[in-house]
Motif scaffolding. Structure first.
Motif, PDB file in Angstrom:
ATOM      1  N   ASP A 222       0.958  -1.176  -0.110  1.00  0.00           N
ATOM      2  CA  ASP A 222       0.103  -0.164   0.037  1.00  0.00           C
ATOM      3  C   ASP A 222       0.821   1.264   0.231  1.00  0.00           C
TER       4      ASP A 222
ATOM      5  N   SER B 218      -0.093  12.542  -9.270  1.00  0.00           N
ATOM      6  CA  SER B 218      -0.390  13.920  -9.007  1.00  0.00           C
ATOM      7  C   SER B 218       0.387  15.294  -9.314  1.00  0.00           C
TER       8      SER B 218
ATOM      9  N   VAL C 254      -0.055  17.892 -12.411  1.00  0.00           N
ATOM     10  CA  VAL C 254       0.303  19.447 -12.277  1.00  0.00           C
ATOM     11  C   VAL C 254       1.378  19.913 -12.929  1.00  0.00           C
TER      12      VAL C 254
ATOM     13  N   LEU D 141      -0.432  20.204 -16.596  1.00  0.00           N
ATOM     14  CA  LEU D 141      -1.213  21.190 -16.602  1.00  0.00           C
ATOM     15  C   LEU D 141      -0.555  22.598 -16.602  1.00  0.00           C
ATOM     16  N   ALA D 142       0.531  22.805 -15.758  1.00  0.00           N
ATOM     17  CA  ALA D 142       1.432  24.190 -15.961  1.00  0.00           C
ATOM     18  C   ALA D 142       2.202  24.303 -17.035  1.00  0.00           C
TER      19      ALA D 142
ATOM     20  N   SER E 289      -0.820  23.528 -20.571  1.00  0.00           N
ATOM     21  CA  SER E 289      -2.134  23.927 -20.867  1.00  0.00           C
ATOM     22  C   SER E 289      -3.097  23.160 -21.728  1.00  0.00           C
ATOM     23  N   PRO E 290      -3.378  21.924 -21.307  1.00  0.00           N
ATOM     24  CA  PRO E 290      -4.358  21.034 -22.078  1.00  0.00           C
ATOM     25  C   PRO E 290      -5.497  21.643 -22.083  1.00  0.00           C
ATOM     26  N   VAL E 291      -6.224  21.422 -23.115  1.00  0.00           N
ATOM     27  CA  VAL E 291      -7.825  21.699 -23.146  1.00  0.00           C
ATOM     28  C   VAL E 291      -8.468  20.619 -23.835  1.00  0.00           C
TER      29      VAL E 291
ATOM     30  N   LEU F 177      -7.176  17.924 -21.362  1.00  0.00           N
ATOM     31  CA  LEU F 177      -7.539  18.486 -20.062  1.00  0.00           C
ATOM     32  C   LEU F 177      -8.359  17.378 -19.015  1.00  0.00           C
TER      33      LEU F 177
ATOM     34  N   ILE G 163      -7.581  15.633 -15.664  1.00  0.00           N
ATOM     35  CA  ILE G 163      -8.366  15.836 -14.539  1.00  0.00           C
ATOM     36  C   ILE G 163      -8.799  14.213 -14.080  1.00  0.00           C
TER      37      ILE G 163
ATOM     38  N   LEU H 205      -6.249  12.440 -12.287  1.00  0.00           N
ATOM     39  CA  LEU H 205      -5.978  12.965 -10.899  1.00  0.00           C
ATOM     40  C   LEU H 205      -7.123  12.109 -10.021  1.00  0.00           C
ATOM     41  N   LYS H 206      -8.338  12.224 -10.600  1.00  0.00           N
ATOM     42  CA  LYS H 206      -9.268  11.618  -9.830  1.00  0.00           C
ATOM     43  C   LYS H 206      -9.370  10.079  -9.800  1.00  0.00           C
TER      44      LYS H 206
ATOM     45  N   SER I 121      -6.697   9.256  -6.919  1.00  0.00           N
ATOM     46  CA  SER I 121      -7.258   9.508  -5.678  1.00  0.00           C
ATOM     47  C   SER I 121      -8.227   8.128  -5.152  1.00  0.00           C
TER      48      SER I 121
ATOM     49  N   ARG J 131      -7.773   4.886  -2.636  1.00  0.00           N
ATOM     50  CA  ARG J 131      -8.491   4.419  -1.424  1.00  0.00           C
ATOM     51  C   ARG J 131      -8.904   2.766  -1.546  1.00  0.00           C
TER      52      ARG J 131
ATOM     53  N   ASP K 245      -6.080   1.507   0.313  1.00  0.00           N
ATOM     54  CA  ASP K 245      -6.222   1.521   1.896  1.00  0.00           C
ATOM     55  C   ASP K 245      -7.136   0.417   2.195  1.00  0.00           C
TER      56      ASP K 245
END
Lengths: 231, 231
Positions: free
Chosen positions: A53, A64, A68, A71-72, A75-77, A81, A85, A88-89, A92, A96, A99
């Protein structure tokens, strides 16, 4: 030159995608190991889940940071983009799952020191179904398959129903033989963890669907009795 | 003209920040209501928590869409990019606090139909401490206070210790009076939910710290016995 920039961007997005897929495979493996360790009452095997874990947590941080950075710098669209995103989700959410797997493994070690053990068969059945759902959801993300993502979404109710039935069985078991209360309490939590992994699998399916189609799944998700919006 | 663009961007970031702060206040209120309803055995009050959670979920979706819009249209970098990413992560974490509050409220309604009730005093004490931690963490984010964020981080161990003690007490209580097993099982889950809200408060503190300072908190977080990395 512009072609080169675009290709390098594809490479970064591709790497992000690959990292999330790898993280998903690790979490799925951890969950399988935790359930196998529970079934075989194998504390050595359960003890190996915790360190795994930490690797998942480290990969989440790496994803993550990489997201970032993309993105920095880029600048994807639009769809790009959305891919960042979603990565990232996903990271996360998959973290879990890891965990919960670690928590199941920890509790299975406690259980091994607590005879007599209540029956775990229905729990194992529920866990195997959850594993299939998790793997299908991860595959839907990996292969960007909206149909598969939608199928996951519809299946979670079966897990919720099995959980509700198991909850009642465990309470009955505890009342009939109070010596099993400590062990049964840990099984209650393990069952809840498994049910939550089912919910998170559904979330992963929803993210995969959004990634591919650009819009959220419509309609109300079919849910079991006790699990509506539950953490 | 450029000044105008910069100011409008500040406005969008400011709005995103305000939305997250408002969502945090809603989740904190939901948690307080759930605990009050539990204390007063007030099912009417508990029943009002569920609909409130739908509002929180809707606000999370709005924040997520707003964040993606800012990323797509403004391509923020450095501290502004950090603010957008943190808003996204905050919204996801605060949403889970709302879920736990709703679950506590739902279980408190089940409890009200299940006499005799085991003692809930130590649970309420733990919940009040958790509420303070949650509110401090949210305030650290709202006011961008790194010191306050760090203080939250150090306090979670007390909640973990109280949870471990409560877990043992509830098991003893169930063994001594098996008629309380159903009610005690729901209290076990409520206690676990409260402990998880403590963990999420710590996560919020970490996000606030990262937002202000640009780097993660150092060192290993002090953790209680059963709660290491636990979901």
């Amino acid at each position: 030159m512009e072609d080169h920039i675009v290709r390098s961007f594809d490479g970064e997005l591709g790497r992000l995608h690959d990292q999330v897929v790898r993280m998903g495979a690790m979490a799925s493996h951890q969950f399988a190991e935790a359930i196998d360790a529970l079934e075989q009452q194998d504390s050595t095997r359960a003890a190996a889940v915790g360190p795994g874990d930490d690797d998942i947590d480290a990969l989440e941080r790496a994803i993550s940071e990489q997201a970032v950075r993309v993105l920095a710098l880029r600048s994807p669209v639009a769809v790009d983009l959305r891919a960042v995103i979603t990565a990232l989700k996903m990271a996360s959410t998959v973290e879990r799952v890891g965990d919960y797997a670690a928590s199941i493994a920890r509790r299975s070690m406690v259980l091994n020191g607590l005879p007599p053990l209540p029956p775990v068969r229905p729990l194992l059945r529920m866990a195997r179904l959850t594993q299939r759902l998790l793997d299908d959801a991860l595959a839907a993300y990996a292969t960007r398959d909206a149909d598969k993502a939608h199928a996951v979404w519809a299946c979670d109710k079966e897990i919720d129903d099995q959980y509700a039935s198991l909850f009642r069985q465990l309470l009955t078991f505890m009342m009939e033989d109070p010596r099993t209360i400590a062990a049964s309490s840990h099984l209650l939590f393990i069952a809840k963890h498994v049910e939550r992994v089912g919910d998170l699998s559904t979330n992963i399916g929803e993210m995969a669907y959004y990634l591919v189609t650009g819009h959220p799944m419509n309609g109300q998700r079919p849910k079991g009795n006790f699990a509506t919006g539950e953490e």
